[in-house]
Design a protein around this motif. Structure first.
Motif, short mmCIF file in Angstrom:
data_model
loop_
_atom_site.label_atom_id
_atom_site.label_comp_id
_atom_site.label_asym_id
_atom_site.label_seq_id
_atom_site.Cartn_x
_atom_site.Cartn_y
_atom_site.Cartn_z
N ARG A 85 14.73 47.75 8.50
CA ARG A 85 15.83 47.99 9.44
C ARG A 85 15.35 48.74 10.68
O ARG A 85 14.53 49.55 10.63
CB ARG A 85 16.94 48.81 8.76
CG ARG A 85 17.73 48.02 7.77
CD ARG A 85 18.78 48.86 7.10
NE ARG A 85 18.20 49.93 6.32
CZ ARG A 85 17.84 49.85 5.04
NH1 ARG A 85 18.01 48.71 4.39
NH2 ARG A 85 17.31 50.87 4.41
N SER A 115 14.74 49.30 -2.79
CA SER A 115 13.56 48.43 -2.58
C SER A 115 12.27 49.06 -3.10
O SER A 115 11.46 48.40 -3.74
CB SER A 115 13.40 48.10 -1.09
OG SER A 115 14.44 47.29 -0.66
N LYS A 150 23.50 46.46 5.21
CA LYS A 150 23.81 47.34 6.35
C LYS A 150 22.87 47.05 7.53
O LYS A 150 21.68 46.79 7.31
CB LYS A 150 23.69 48.80 5.93
CG LYS A 150 22.31 49.23 5.49
CD LYS A 150 22.33 50.61 4.86
CE LYS A 150 20.91 51.06 4.54
NZ LYS A 150 20.86 52.17 3.59
N SER A 208 15.95 46.34 2.28
CA SER A 208 14.80 45.91 3.09
C SER A 208 13.93 44.85 2.42
O SER A 208 13.39 43.98 3.09
CB SER A 208 13.98 47.13 3.52
OG SER A 208 13.82 48.02 2.46
#
Ligand SMILES: *Cc1c(COP(=O)(O)O)cnc(C)c1O
Length: 215
Positions: free
Chosen positions: A215, A191, A21, A209
């Motif tokens: 992000r 993560s 994403k 991530s």
């Protein structure tokens, strides 16, 4: 990073959903070229756009909260929906799957985090839902397991307890043998907490991530 992670996961027979994403198609292709085929997105529009741009043997998973009116956009191609949290949504997915002459794999999302913001079914609603007559009528979906998100906390014992709750519920439902024969997926771990989740019995992790950067 990818190579080390995938080796670590393969050792414990855990499947990786690479959460892409907000990341561009090029970043996805880079992992694709290293062999990754399963990618997770949380927004329908973004998922559709990437599906159109990228190789067709990618398996797309929706991992974020899904609105009923958006199911039609992903129904033609989606491989798995992790975030099913009501019989109404499941019915909608089934109807759209029928229109596309497909069967869509789903996970039921259980709320395990203490945080208010997290979506998902509580334990009682989950058990009620899987024992309902309505669910038996849905022939174009397969419920293959459960998904949950732990709290974002630094205290590992809290996440550990939350993952245990989900694992216990998973084992309990599996023993009931009322869902699909291959009710075998336990999607938990991101993560920051995937090692903890695997230690508690996760067999599918959703990692963003750590693979793609923050992000
Ligand atoms: C974003 C997201 C992830 C991945 O989070 P990271 O911390 O970046 O690994 C996993 N699961 C869900 C449901 C998400 O929305």
């Amino acid at each position: 990073m990818y190579e080390t992670l995938i080796k670590e996961l393969e050792k414990s027979k855990v499947k990786l959903v690479a959460v892409s994403k907000t990341k561009p198609a090029e970043a996805i292709l880079e992992l694709y070229n290293k062999g990754q085929r399963v990618f997770g997105e949380n927004r329908v529009q973004e998922c559709v756009k990437k599906y159109e741009q990228l190789p067709k043997d990618i398996e797309w998973h929706i991992i974020g909260h899904l609105q009923k009116n958006k199911v039609k956009h992903i129904a033609p191609f989606i491989s798995m929906i992790h975030s099913v949290d009501s019989i109404e949504l499941l019915t909608k997915i089934n109807n759209e799957a029928i229109k596309n002459d497909r069967t869509i794999d789903c996970l039921l999302q259980m709320k395990i985090a203490v945080e208010e913001s997290k979506f998902g079914l509580d334990s009682a609603s989950l058990l009620h839902m899987i024992q309902s007559d309505a669910i038996q009528q849905l022939k174009n979906i397969r419920i293959l397991g459960l998904m949950g998100m732990g709290s974002f906390v630094s205290d590992e014992s809290i996440s550990q307890r939350e993952f245990q709750v989900l694992k216990n519920q998973f084992d309990r439902i599996k023993k009931m043998k009322i869902l699909h024969d291959s009710f075998e997926i336990l999607s938990m771990g991101m993560s920051g907490d995937y090692k903890l989740a695997i230690a508690q019995g996760s067999n599918m992790v959703r990692i963003g991530s750590l693979l793609f950067g923050s992000r």
